[in-house]
Design a protein around this motif. Structure first.
Motif, PDB file in Angstrom:
ATOM      1  N   LYS A  53       0.837  -1.201   0.000  1.00  0.00           N
ATOM      2  CA  LYS A  53       0.000   0.000   0.000  1.00  0.00           C
ATOM      3  C   LYS A  53       0.872   1.252   0.000  1.00  0.00           C
ATOM      4  O   LYS A  53       0.568   2.239  -0.665  1.00  0.00           O
ATOM      5  CB  LYS A  53      -0.903  -0.015   1.238  1.00  0.00           C
ATOM      6  N   GLN A  54       1.957   1.203   0.730  1.00  0.00           N
ATOM      7  CA  GLN A  54       2.857   2.352   0.843  1.00  0.00           C
ATOM      8  C   GLN A  54       3.661   2.585  -0.427  1.00  0.00           C
ATOM      9  O   GLN A  54       4.220   3.666  -0.618  1.00  0.00           O
ATOM     10  CB  GLN A  54       3.807   2.146   2.023  1.00  0.00           C
ATOM     11  N   GLN A  55       3.738   1.581  -1.295  1.00  0.00           N
ATOM     12  CA  GLN A  55       4.574   1.690  -2.481  1.00  0.00           C
ATOM     13  C   GLN A  55       3.798   1.957  -3.765  1.00  0.00           C
ATOM     14  O   GLN A  55       4.396   2.319  -4.785  1.00  0.00           O
ATOM     15  CB  GLN A  55       5.391   0.406  -2.641  1.00  0.00           C
ATOM     16  N   MET A  56       2.481   1.787  -3.741  1.00  0.00           N
ATOM     17  CA  MET A  56       1.673   2.004  -4.934  1.00  0.00           C
ATOM     18  C   MET A  56       1.700   3.482  -5.315  1.00  0.00           C
ATOM     19  O   MET A  56       1.805   4.359  -4.459  1.00  0.00           O
ATOM     20  CB  MET A  56       0.229   1.557  -4.714  1.00  0.00           C
ATOM     21  N   THR A  57       1.619   3.741  -6.619  1.00  0.00           N
ATOM     22  CA  THR A  57       1.697   5.116  -7.114  1.00  0.00           C
ATOM     23  C   THR A  57       0.401   5.497  -7.818  1.00  0.00           C
ATOM     24  O   THR A  57      -0.447   4.655  -8.087  1.00  0.00           O
ATOM     25  CB  THR A  57       2.876   5.267  -8.093  1.00  0.00           C
ATOM     26  N   GLY A  58       0.288   6.779  -8.116  1.00  0.00           N
ATOM     27  CA  GLY A  58      -0.868   7.278  -8.850  1.00  0.00           C
ATOM     28  C   GLY A  58      -1.899   7.899  -7.921  1.00  0.00           C
ATOM     29  O   GLY A  58      -1.687   8.054  -6.717  1.00  0.00           O
ATOM     30  N   GLU A  59      -3.026   8.259  -8.532  1.00  0.00           N
ATOM     31  CA  GLU A  59      -4.145   8.819  -7.772  1.00  0.00           C
ATOM     32  C   GLU A  59      -4.711   7.763  -6.836  1.00  0.00           C
ATOM     33  O   GLU A  59      -4.485   6.568  -7.020  1.00  0.00           O
ATOM     34  CB  GLU A  59      -5.236   9.298  -8.740  1.00  0.00           C
ATOM     35  N   GLN A  60      -5.479   8.210  -5.860  1.00  0.00           N
ATOM     36  CA  GLN A  60      -6.050   7.296  -4.866  1.00  0.00           C
ATOM     37  C   GLN A  60      -6.839   6.164  -5.520  1.00  0.00           C
ATOM     38  O   GLN A  60      -6.716   5.009  -5.135  1.00  0.00           O
ATOM     39  CB  GLN A  60      -6.936   8.059  -3.883  1.00  0.00           C
ATOM     40  N   GLN A  61      -7.627   6.487  -6.528  1.00  0.00           N
ATOM     41  CA  GLN A  61      -8.429   5.468  -7.217  1.00  0.00           C
ATOM     42  C   GLN A  61      -7.519   4.426  -7.870  1.00  0.00           C
ATOM     43  O   GLN A  61      -7.796   3.229  -7.816  1.00  0.00           O
ATOM     44  CB  GLN A  61      -9.324   6.127  -8.256  1.00  0.00           C
ATOM     45  N   GLU A  62      -6.431   4.869  -8.470  1.00  0.00           N
ATOM     46  CA  GLU A  62      -5.469   3.957  -9.098  1.00  0.00           C
ATOM     47  C   GLU A  62      -4.832   3.056  -8.057  1.00  0.00           C
ATOM     48  O   GLU A  62      -4.713   1.843  -8.245  1.00  0.00           O
ATOM     49  CB  GLU A  62      -4.395   4.773  -9.830  1.00  0.00           C
ATOM     50  N   ARG A  63      -4.414   3.618  -6.933  1.00  0.00           N
ATOM     51  CA  ARG A  63      -3.794   2.825  -5.866  1.00  0.00           C
ATOM     52  C   ARG A  63      -4.786   1.811  -5.311  1.00  0.00           C
ATOM     53  O   ARG A  63      -4.427   0.654  -5.074  1.00  0.00           O
ATOM     54  CB  ARG A  63      -3.266   3.750  -4.758  1.00  0.00           C
ATOM     55  N   ASP A  64      -6.029   2.235  -5.108  1.00  0.00           N
ATOM     56  CA  ASP A  64      -7.057   1.325  -4.590  1.00  0.00           C
ATOM     57  C   ASP A  64      -7.302   0.160  -5.552  1.00  0.00           C
ATOM     58  O   ASP A  64      -7.416  -0.989  -5.118  1.00  0.00           O
ATOM     59  CB  ASP A  64      -8.367   2.075  -4.343  1.00  0.00           C
ATOM     60  N   ARG A  65      -7.362   0.432  -6.844  1.00  0.00           N
ATOM     61  CA  ARG A  65      -7.571  -0.620  -7.839  1.00  0.00           C
ATOM     62  C   ARG A  65      -6.399  -1.588  -7.852  1.00  0.00           C
ATOM     63  O   ARG A  65      -6.584  -2.802  -7.961  1.00  0.00           O
ATOM     64  CB  ARG A  65      -7.775  -0.013  -9.227  1.00  0.00           C
ATOM     65  N   ALA A  66      -5.190  -1.044  -7.754  1.00  0.00           N
ATOM     66  CA  ALA A  66      -3.996  -1.895  -7.756  1.00  0.00           C
ATOM     67  C   ALA A  66      -3.975  -2.784  -6.519  1.00  0.00           C
ATOM     68  O   ALA A  66      -3.646  -3.975  -6.600  1.00  0.00           O
ATOM     69  CB  ALA A  66      -2.740  -1.039  -7.833  1.00  0.00           C
ATOM     70  N   LEU A  67      -4.332  -2.231  -5.375  1.00  0.00           N
ATOM     71  CA  LEU A  67      -4.353  -3.023  -4.144  1.00  0.00           C
ATOM     72  C   LEU A  67      -5.428  -4.102  -4.192  1.00  0.00           C
ATOM     73  O   LEU A  67      -5.220  -5.216  -3.716  1.00  0.00           O
ATOM     74  CB  LEU A  67      -4.548  -2.120  -2.925  1.00  0.00           C
ATOM     75  N   GLU A  68      -6.564  -3.783  -4.773  1.00  0.00           N
ATOM     76  CA  GLU A  68      -7.628  -4.781  -4.914  1.00  0.00           C
ATOM     77  C   GLU A  68      -7.180  -5.905  -5.844  1.00  0.00           C
ATOM     78  O   GLU A  68      -7.431  -7.080  -5.569  1.00  0.00           O
ATOM     79  CB  GLU A  68      -8.916  -4.129  -5.427  1.00  0.00           C
ATOM     80  N   GLU A  69      -6.489  -5.551  -6.916  1.00  0.00           N
ATOM     81  CA  GLU A  69      -5.986  -6.583  -7.821  1.00  0.00           C
ATOM     82  C   GLU A  69      -4.940  -7.449  -7.110  1.00  0.00           C
ATOM     83  O   GLU A  69      -4.941  -8.673  -7.248  1.00  0.00           O
ATOM     84  CB  GLU A  69      -5.381  -5.959  -9.079  1.00  0.00           C
ATOM     85  N   LEU A  70      -4.068  -6.820  -6.342  1.00  0.00           N
ATOM     86  CA  LEU A  70      -3.069  -7.574  -5.583  1.00  0.00           C
ATOM     87  C   LEU A  70      -3.760  -8.527  -4.611  1.00  0.00           C
ATOM     88  O   LEU A  70      -3.399  -9.700  -4.510  1.00  0.00           O
ATOM     89  CB  LEU A  70      -2.117  -6.633  -4.842  1.00  0.00           C
ATOM     90  N   ARG A  71      -4.773  -8.038  -3.904  1.00  0.00           N
ATOM     91  CA  ARG A  71      -5.502  -8.890  -2.953  1.00  0.00           C
ATOM     92  C   ARG A  71      -6.127 -10.087  -3.673  1.00  0.00           C
ATOM     93  O   ARG A  71      -6.038 -11.222  -3.194  1.00  0.00           O
ATOM     94  CB  ARG A  71      -6.587  -8.086  -2.229  1.00  0.00           C
ATOM     95  N   GLN A  72      -6.748  -9.847  -4.816  1.00  0.00           N
ATOM     96  CA  GLN A  72      -7.361 -10.940  -5.578  1.00  0.00           C
ATOM     97  C   GLN A  72      -6.311 -11.966  -6.002  1.00  0.00           C
ATOM     98  O   GLN A  72      -6.542 -13.177  -5.907  1.00  0.00           O
ATOM     99  CB  GLN A  72      -8.095 -10.394  -6.799  1.00  0.00           C
ATOM    100  N   GLU A  73      -5.170 -11.491  -6.463  1.00  0.00           N
ATOM    101  CA  GLU A  73      -4.109 -12.399  -6.912  1.00  0.00           C
ATOM    102  C   GLU A  73      -3.555 -13.216  -5.747  1.00  0.00           C
ATOM    103  O   GLU A  73      -3.305 -14.421  -5.883  1.00  0.00           O
ATOM    104  CB  GLU A  73      -2.980 -11.618  -7.595  1.00  0.00           C
ATOM    105  N   LEU A  74      -3.349 -12.584  -4.597  1.00  0.00           N
ATOM    106  CA  LEU A  74      -2.831 -13.307  -3.434  1.00  0.00           C
ATOM    107  C   LEU A  74      -3.843 -14.335  -2.946  1.00  0.00           C
ATOM    108  O   LEU A  74      -3.471 -15.456  -2.575  1.00  0.00           O
ATOM    109  CB  LEU A  74      -2.447 -12.334  -2.310  1.00  0.00           C
ATOM    110  N   ASN A  75      -5.116 -13.966  -2.951  1.00  0.00           N
ATOM    111  CA  ASN A  75      -6.149 -14.926  -2.554  1.00  0.00           C
ATOM    112  C   ASN A  75      -6.191 -16.102  -3.523  1.00  0.00           C
ATOM    113  O   ASN A  75      -6.375 -17.253  -3.098  1.00  0.00           O
ATOM    114  CB  ASN A  75      -7.512 -14.242  -2.462  1.00  0.00           C
ATOM    115  N   THR A  76      -6.005 -15.840  -4.803  1.00  0.00           N
ATOM    116  CA  THR A  76      -5.968 -16.907  -5.798  1.00  0.00           C
ATOM    117  C   THR A  76      -4.788 -17.845  -5.537  1.00  0.00           C
ATOM    118  O   THR A  76      -4.928 -19.070  -5.624  1.00  0.00           O
ATOM    119  CB  THR A  76      -5.888 -16.312  -7.219  1.00  0.00           C
ATOM    120  N   LEU A  77      -3.631 -17.281  -5.202  1.00  0.00           N
ATOM    121  CA  LEU A  77      -2.467 -18.106  -4.893  1.00  0.00           C
ATOM    122  C   LEU A  77      -2.687 -18.939  -3.625  1.00  0.00           C
ATOM    123  O   LEU A  77      -2.102 -20.012  -3.476  1.00  0.00           O
ATOM    124  CB  LEU A  77      -1.217 -17.226  -4.710  1.00  0.00           C
ATOM    125  N   SER A  78      -3.515 -18.449  -2.725  1.00  0.00           N
ATOM    126  CA  SER A  78      -3.768 -19.137  -1.458  1.00  0.00           C
ATOM    127  C   SER A  78      -4.607 -20.400  -1.623  1.00  0.00           C
ATOM    128  O   SER A  78      -4.477 -21.336  -0.829  1.00  0.00           O
ATOM    129  CB  SER A  78      -4.508 -18.207  -0.489  1.00  0.00           C
TER     130      SER A  78
END
Length: 92
Positions: A53-78
Motif C-alpha cells: 500500500k505504501q509503495q503504490m503510485t498514482g491517484e487514490q483510485q489507481e492505488r485502490d484498484r492496484a491493491l484490490e488486484e493484488l488482494r485478488q491475486e494473493l487470494n488466488t495463490l492461497s
C-alpha cells in the motif's frame, strides 16, 4: 483504465514473494487447525497489502484498484496452498 506499469510491477513482485512464502511452509506435527491456517493466510495477505500500500503510485483510485488486484491475486495463490493443507490434515 489500465493500471500504471509501476503498480503492475509491484503486483507481480508481491505475487512472487507471496508464492515463495507459501512454498516455504512446512506442515508440522502437531498441526494447526484448518481454521487457524485460513486465518494465518488471511493475515499474510493483509500484511502484504499493507506493505505494498505504501509503495503504490498514482491517484487514490489507481492505488485502490492496484491493491484490490493484488488482494485478488494473493487470494488466488492461497487456494491451492489451503487445499494442500486440507489434504495434509486428512492424511493424518
Amino acid at each position: 483504465m489500465a493500471l500504471l506499469q509501476a503498480n503492475k510491477d509491484l503486483i507481480s513482485i508481491g505475487m512472487k514473494e507471496f508464492n515463495a512464502l507459501l512454498n516455504q511452509q512446512v506442515f508440522s506435527d502437531p498441526p494447526v487447525s484448518e481454521e487457524a491456517m485460513v486465518t494465518m493466510v488471511d493475515d499474510w495477505v493483509n500484511f502484504y497489502i499493507n506493505y505494498y500500500k505504501q509503495q503504490m503510485t498514482g491517484e487514490q483510485q489507481e492505488r485502490d484498484r492496484a491493491l484490490e488486484e493484488l488482494r485478488q491475486e494473493l487470494n488466488t495463490l492461497s487456494v491451492p496452498f489451503l487445499a494442500k493443507y486440507r489434504a495434509f490434515l486428512k492424511s493424518l
